[in-house]
Enzyme design. Structure first.
Site, PDB file in Angstrom:
ATOM      1  CE  LYS A  51      70.345  85.651  20.378  1.00 54.39           C
ATOM      2  NZ  LYS A  51      70.208  84.404  21.126  1.00 54.39           N
ATOM      3  CE  LYS A 134      64.715  83.538  16.607  1.00 58.61           C
ATOM      4  NZ  LYS A 134      65.539  82.446  17.111  1.00 58.61           N
ATOM      5  CE  LYS A 137      64.612  81.180  25.767  1.00 49.74           C
ATOM      6  NZ  LYS A 137      64.991  80.662  24.452  1.00 49.74           N
TER       7      LYS A 137
END
Length: 252
Positions: A51, A134, A137
């Protein structure tokens, strides 16, 4: 979010549902456990690396220490087993390390050492646009995922655009066909066929036949959830009551 949980089948009488931010012990526990955790442990967290990207020096401290807050979420309630997806297993291992170090440092058995529960046929659902990533959202491409509240038209468009390959038939476990494996996995669950029957049924099926069937199954499985969600959203006072009851129970 509360309405989505309840509509999906969680029973608030059995599962405590509450706003984490309204129970101060989560933040307090995070600070205490942050004094136990070690930088080296956090540096190994692959989700932070993914991230934060290449320039991790610009990432927020909150993102970096988030796994400690998760440890607090778990250990506050003397949890012995935690249901997680495959991608969260590393965070639970960190939680176990923190609990063990706390118990050792203070010669106590205050915290049980929680075990992961990884079960079900889809412990890691992958993106519709890339079978090696993966489903998330936070993915900027909305076509990468199906959400609980997507309308039939939106679901149809997203599945039409889902990445496929040129092979005939779908199969599990072929590393050269990650999209086939992913879509067949999802289909085996939402159709209630299970892996064995789904694999047999779709073994020689072309994508042109599979995608409409996949679409119908997805629409049908989400329809009762969406109907219950709308019903719940029409009664915000009831949702507030459930959350307040959950907060009091969690605090206790």
């Amino acid at each position: 979010t509360t309405a989505a949980f309840l509509a999906s089948g969680l029973d608030y009488k059995k599962s405590i549902i509450f706003n984490q931010s309204l129970v101060p012990a989560h933040a307090e526990g995070s600070w205490i456990l942050g004094c136990i955790a070690r930088m080296g442990w956090l540096n190994r967290m692959t989700q932070f690396k993914e991230k934060a990207g290449k320039d991790k020096e610009k990432a927020s401290v909150g993102l970096y220490i988030y796994p400690i807050l998760m440890a607090s979420d778990i250990l506050l309630y003397d949890s012995t087993h935690v249901p997680v997806g495959e991608d969260q297993k590393q965070h639970l291992e960190l939680c176990r390390d923190i609990a063990q170090k706390f118990n050792n440092d203070f010669s106590t058995d205050l915290f049980p050492i929680p075990e992961p529960l990884i079960f079900g046929e889809a412990t890691r659902v992958m993106s519709l646009r890339d079978g090696t990533k993966k489903m998330s959202k936070s993915d900027p491409n909305e076509n990468s995922r199906i959400t609980l509240l997507d309308t039939p038209d939106v679901i149809t468009k997203k599945i039409k655009r889902a990445k496929t390959d040129s092979e005939l038939g779908l199969e599990f476990g072929n590393p050269l066909r990650p999209e086939a494996d992913n879509l067949l996995t999802i289909y085996s669950i939402i159709s209630s066929l299970g892996r064995e029957k789904a694999a047999e049924y779709c073994a020689e099926m072309g994508w042109g036949k599979f995608k409409p069937e996949f679409t119908d199954a997805m629409i049908n499985v989400l329809k009762p959830i969406q109907e219950k969600y709308k019903e719940l959203m029409n009664d915000p006072e009831e949702l507030k009551r459930i959350l307040n009851k959950g907060k009091l129970t969690a605090e206790e």
